[in-house]
Design a protein around this motif. Structure first.
Motif, mmCIF file in Angstrom:
data_model
loop_
_atom_site.group_PDB
_atom_site.id
_atom_site.type_symbol
_atom_site.label_atom_id
_atom_site.label_comp_id
_atom_site.label_asym_id
_atom_site.label_seq_id
_atom_site.Cartn_x
_atom_site.Cartn_y
_atom_site.Cartn_z
ATOM 1 N N HIS A 145 62.277 36.063 36.184
ATOM 2 C CA HIS A 145 62.479 36.895 35.005
ATOM 3 C C HIS A 145 63.842 36.455 34.469
ATOM 4 O O HIS A 145 64.844 36.540 35.190
ATOM 5 N N HIS B 196 52.868 43.412 37.160
ATOM 6 C CA HIS B 196 53.501 44.158 38.261
ATOM 7 C C HIS B 196 52.522 45.229 38.733
ATOM 8 O O HIS B 196 52.534 46.351 38.229
ATOM 9 N N HIS C 235 51.463 37.035 34.914
ATOM 10 C CA HIS C 235 52.646 37.853 35.221
ATOM 11 C C HIS C 235 52.309 39.331 35.036
ATOM 12 O O HIS C 235 52.159 39.817 33.916
ATOM 13 N N LEU D 59 55.850 37.856 27.345
ATOM 14 C CA LEU D 59 55.329 39.166 27.748
ATOM 15 C C LEU D 59 55.414 40.095 26.545
ATOM 16 O O LEU D 59 56.300 40.956 26.454
ATOM 17 N N ASN E 132 52.568 41.840 32.109
ATOM 18 C CA ASN E 132 53.797 42.384 32.679
ATOM 19 C C ASN E 132 53.590 43.813 33.188
ATOM 20 O O ASN E 132 53.140 44.006 34.282
ATOM 21 N N HIS F 203 59.815 36.208 30.050
ATOM 22 C CA HIS F 203 60.630 36.794 28.974
ATOM 23 C C HIS F 203 61.268 35.687 28.126
ATOM 24 O O HIS F 203 60.744 35.332 27.108
HETATM 25 ZN ZN ZN Z 1 57.919 41.246 34.863
#
Ligand code: ZN
Length: 413
Positions: free
Chosen positions: A205, A58, A56, A266, A304, A237
């Motif tokens: 999420h 971004h 995970h 995360l 994350n 999360h």
């Molecule tokens: Zn995320």
């Protein structure tokens, strides 16, 4: 391709160093004969593990701290990043993504799932930027792209159509964010409709707050069962779970285990943004990792955000996430430290459904050679990586040596 032999590797669960024989992109044998013409590298007793798996991250909104202020809360972080997103271009997204991919690969990551935001603000620019990187980086890393509705679906009209276009254009899976929408239940239903229509996996999420005020995970469990999507759903999360009384935690955890849902913790973001309103003893805000693992739920630790309002620090090195979890989740015994290595290797590999993952004969030859001998030291000592291997080829070789000049006669200038 003549194969590669890593001589004298220490493998998890084995006392004596042994040879890892790689051929045709696979682990040909452990301790077997070298294929003709194979290159040989002496691992000199260093530990080998399977390649790290980032479940995970971004890439599209990484490395923004030079242009965006830091945030105090999740809501602030979303707003600030949303404003910055209006000025994203394909080239800008791709350049930042490449920098993070390079960091991750150098740290030993050989597979990654990235969320890419798809919404009326950024349209499909993120997807356009990231999709070609799948091929560009294929020699070093398997990249999964999740079309992600960060801004909601119902409260951001047009998003559902954009998600469909993203999946039609080759996104690997679909991601939702029910806590950021006007109707979380419908949001979850829409994501499952897309998943079943396109036959793709799902990643949410979910329940990212200090208090148990959403608990959307319950609906995700129910929808996973109904769709028969066991083994294809992950939730990130899930920090609210830790705020429930133990019996209620256990009830939800049983549901996750039975439905075949994996959890992604995360720790950098969760520790950074949780407990912000606690004037005394701020909460840690991590999902209950130990409880989940004890119930047989696969738990991945993932990065994350890397240097953006959600988390203003970060290096894309998964060993750091395991270190954070060791201290924040009270997992410091040798057995627990080894569990944390599983959370950056075996568990995320299962969530990403990577085929033939591991250190067994016949598995894909994706691995890391560490500057340590014991598995628990991957977390405890944060050792350097000596080599990273993908599909049987060395992708990264570290040459880093500190010279203690103060110990040498006239060594200090
Ligand atoms: Zn995320």
């Amino acid at each position: 391709m003549g194969g590669l032999v890593l001589r004298r590797c220490r493998l998890p669960g084995r006392d004596d160093p042994t040879d890892l024989v790689l051929d045709g992109g696979r682990i040909a044998s452990i301790g077997g004969p070298a294929p003709p013409g194979a290159e040989t590298i002496d691992a000199a007793g260093r530990l080998a593990t399977p390649g790290l798996v980032e479940a995970h991250i971004h890439l599209d909104k990484a490395l923004l701290t030079e242009r965006v202020a830091a945030a105090e809360t999740v809501e602030d972080a979303s707003r600030l990043t949303g404003e910055a997103k209006r000025r994203f271009t394909v080239d800008d997204i791709r350049a930042r993504a490449r920098r993070v991919l390079d960091l991750a690969i150098a740290a030993g990551t050989t597979a990654m799932r990235t969320h890419v935001e798809v919404d009326p603000i950024v349209g499909l620019a993120g997807l356009e930027a990231i999709l070609p990187l799948r091929e560009e980086y294929a020699p070093a890393l398997d990249l999964q792209v999740c079309a992600f509705a960060q801004e909601g679906i119902l409260q951001a009209p047009g998003t559902e159509a954009l998600l469909r276009r993203a999946l039609a254009r080759g996104a690997d899976l679909v991601g939702g964010c029910p806590y950021n929408d006007t109707d979380a239940g419908k949001h979850i239903d829409l994501v499952f409709e897309l998943a079943t229509a396109f036959d793709v996996d799902v990643d949410f999420h979910v329940d990212f707050a200090d208090e148990p005020r959403h608990l959307h995970v319950r609906r995700i469990v129910e929808r996973t069962r109904r769709a028969g999507w066991g083994g294809r759903v992950a939730v990130g999360h899930l920090t609210e779970l830790a705020a429930l009384p133990p019996a209620e935690q256990d009830e939800i955890i049983r549901g996750l285990a039975e439905a075949g849902i994996g959890v992604i913790s995360l720790p950098a973001t969760d520790l950074y943004l949780s407990g912000r309103r606690d004037a005394v003893n701020p909460r840690r805000g991590l999902t209950p990792i130990r409880r989940l693992l004890a119930a047989g739920v696969p738990v991945a630790l993932a990065t994350n955000n890397v240097r953006n309002p959600f988390t203003t620090v970060g290096t894309a090195d998964l060993a750091h996430m395991a270190f954070l979890a060791a201290v924040a989740a009270h997992m410091g015994t040798p057995a627990q430290l080894r569990q944390l290595v599983d959370a950056i290797t075996i568990h995320p590999a299962r969530l990403l459904r990577l085929p033939d993952y591991g250190l067994a004969p016949g598995a894909r030859a994706d691995l890391v050679l560490w500057e340590c001998e014991r598995l628990e030291d991957v977390v405890a000592a944060q050792p350097g990586r000596a080599l990273v291997v993908k599909d049987g080829r060395v992708t990264v070789q570290w040459d880093r040596r500190a010279r203690a000049r103060w110990r040498e006669p006239r060594g200090i200038l």
